[in-house]
Design an enzyme around this catalytic site. Sequence first.
Site, PDB file in Angstrom:
ATOM      1  N   GLU A  95      -0.649   1.814  -5.143  1.00  0.00           N
ATOM      2  CA  GLU A  95      -0.334   3.232  -4.913  1.00  0.00           C
ATOM      3  C   GLU A  95      -1.380   4.120  -5.562  1.00  0.00           C
ATOM      4  O   GLU A  95      -1.181   5.311  -5.730  1.00  0.00           O
ATOM      5  CB  GLU A  95       1.107   3.443  -5.225  1.00  0.00           C
ATOM      6  N   TRP A  96      -2.533   3.469  -5.858  1.00  0.00           N
ATOM      7  CA  TRP A  96      -3.751   4.169  -6.274  1.00  0.00           C
ATOM      8  C   TRP A  96      -3.583   4.970  -7.564  1.00  0.00           C
ATOM      9  O   TRP A  96      -4.336   5.907  -7.828  1.00  0.00           O
ATOM     10  CB  TRP A  96      -4.270   5.086  -5.148  1.00  0.00           C
ATOM     11  N   GLY A  97      -2.575   4.635  -8.374  1.00  0.00           N
ATOM     12  CA  GLY A  97      -2.387   5.320  -9.641  1.00  0.00           C
ATOM     13  C   GLY A  97      -1.821   6.722  -9.519  1.00  0.00           C
ATOM     14  O   GLY A  97      -1.759   7.457 -10.504  1.00  0.00           O
TER      15      GLY A  97
ATOM     16  N   ASP B 154       0.826  -1.214   0.000  1.00  0.00           N
ATOM     17  CA  ASP B 154       0.000   0.000   0.000  1.00  0.00           C
ATOM     18  C   ASP B 154       0.861   1.265   0.000  1.00  0.00           C
ATOM     19  O   ASP B 154       2.086   1.191  -0.002  1.00  0.00           O
ATOM     20  CB  ASP B 154      -0.917  -0.063   1.238  1.00  0.00           C
TER      21      ASP B 154
ATOM     22  N   ASP C  71      -9.861   3.709  -3.933  1.00  0.00           N
ATOM     23  CA  ASP C  71     -10.578   2.528  -3.447  1.00  0.00           C
ATOM     24  C   ASP C  71     -11.987   2.411  -4.014  1.00  0.00           C
ATOM     25  O   ASP C  71     -12.754   3.378  -4.067  1.00  0.00           O
ATOM     26  CB  ASP C  71     -10.673   2.579  -1.916  1.00  0.00           C
TER      27      ASP C  71
ATOM     28  N   ASN D 246       1.144   7.941  -9.207  1.00  0.00           N
ATOM     29  CA  ASN D 246       2.383   8.253  -9.938  1.00  0.00           C
ATOM     30  C   ASN D 246       2.451   7.503 -11.268  1.00  0.00           C
ATOM     31  O   ASN D 246       3.522   7.133 -11.725  1.00  0.00           O
ATOM     32  CB  ASN D 246       3.603   7.933  -9.081  1.00  0.00           C
TER      33      ASN D 246
HETATM   34  C1  GLA Z   1      -5.936   1.227   1.123  1.00  0.00           C
HETATM   35  C2  GLA Z   1      -6.080   0.230  -0.043  1.00  0.00           C
HETATM   36  C3  GLA Z   1      -7.233  -0.720   0.233  1.00  0.00           C
HETATM   37  C4  GLA Z   1      -6.997  -1.447   1.547  1.00  0.00           C
HETATM   38  C5  GLA Z   1      -6.806  -0.434   2.669  1.00  0.00           C
HETATM   39  C6  GLA Z   1      -6.401  -1.087   3.972  1.00  0.00           C
HETATM   40  O1  GLA Z   1      -7.020   2.074   1.205  1.00  0.00           O
HETATM   41  O2  GLA Z   1      -6.269   0.915  -1.241  1.00  0.00           O
HETATM   42  O3  GLA Z   1      -7.384  -1.643  -0.818  1.00  0.00           O
HETATM   43  O4  GLA Z   1      -5.859  -2.260   1.432  1.00  0.00           O
HETATM   44  O5  GLA Z   1      -5.789   0.506   2.338  1.00  0.00           O
HETATM   45  O6  GLA Z   1      -6.207  -0.144   4.978  1.00  0.00           O
END
Ligand code: GLA
Length: 397
Positions: free
Chosen positions: A181-183, A148, A203, A185
Amino acid sequence: MRKILLLATLGLTATAFAQKFEGLALTPPMGWNSWNTFAANIDEQLIKGTADTMIANGMRDAGYVYIVVDDCWEAMERDANGNIVADPKKFPSGMKALGDYLHSKGFKFGIHNCAGTLTCGGYPGGRGHEFQDALKYAVWGVDFLKYDWCSHGTADARETYKTMRDAIHAAGRPMVFSLCEWGQNKPWEWAQDVGHLWRTTGDIMAGYDSRQRWESGWKLILDLQYSLVTNEGPNGIGQYAGPGHWNDPDMLEVGNKGLTLPESRAHFSLWCIIAAPLIAGNDVRSMSQEVHDILTNKDVIAIDQDSLGKQGWRFRAETGREIWVRELSGGAWAVCVLNTGATAADLTTDWSAMSILKGEYTVRDVWAKKDLGTTRTARTDHVESHDVVLFRLTPVK
Ligand code: GLA
């Protein structure tokens, strides 16, 4: 001069050794993850019970082999030697025992931690402990690491994830490395030789927010894929995916509160069209037969797992309807027609208007398990609100 040459040689050697384990995710990984339903409420009974259920209900044999323990499995502190440790209340038998259990049942063991100092749940993160942690995960028998991006401070994403990739490689145990890393970078531009999958967006939610709008759930995540790369169609974000390196639009919400059955079916179909990892996120111990049948539909899964490994794209978006397509091996295509409207509609698919198709194909309705003739004739399907018709087109020889 000799010194420079020597350094250059050493540099090359270092690069040759710093690599990800290849061949681990030739098709998008499939499994189950604790986060979407259970968040911090996890323990070894839940994980083992889920695994047992997934054997009994056919999910393991349908391909869902990675069981991933997400955030909040850790004790609040590392031990005196800096080792990461599991919460002894939640996991009294320890993570090695859990890994052994999962392996003995034919699963692979996944775990979550974070590239920052703390996980998003506030537990110890991996920053500065990468090599120590990777060794520990290897000893525990971990096969999949979701990493994460909370509490990363000023860290550089590319360098940080490369460090963990190198740590896994040095630990010597092949692990699927899942960048989360949620995109932020643009990992699609640099992560092909770092990990096996990378989150492209934030998320996912189960299709409900305070206003209970389906557009805030998986459909929002799907739409967001289009803001990431300027070009739509085959030159969009999908161009970066392929065997061993996948875009990850996040885990499945199929069967979770907030989705109707048609919405679960549509979500699943479209994740298969975009070659997404299929990581179930529901309570498989209590799901309905209908949800089970969505998650285990072999013909739909086969679209996701197609060996060509090409990600699909949105071919057309218009009021009330979207058409999504994916090229499959053997010259076949998957075509998914989504009713985005609030009411059921009769949607006409005119194959002759689809420029991607060359020649004639047989048409099969994948969910209905029905052969429907060929692409010579346009067809009209009655589609419920937020539901799909999913076709597999096979070239007529
Ligand atoms: C981030 C991730 C999720 C999950 C949570 C856990 O938000 O994007 O998929 O793993 O952390 O805290």
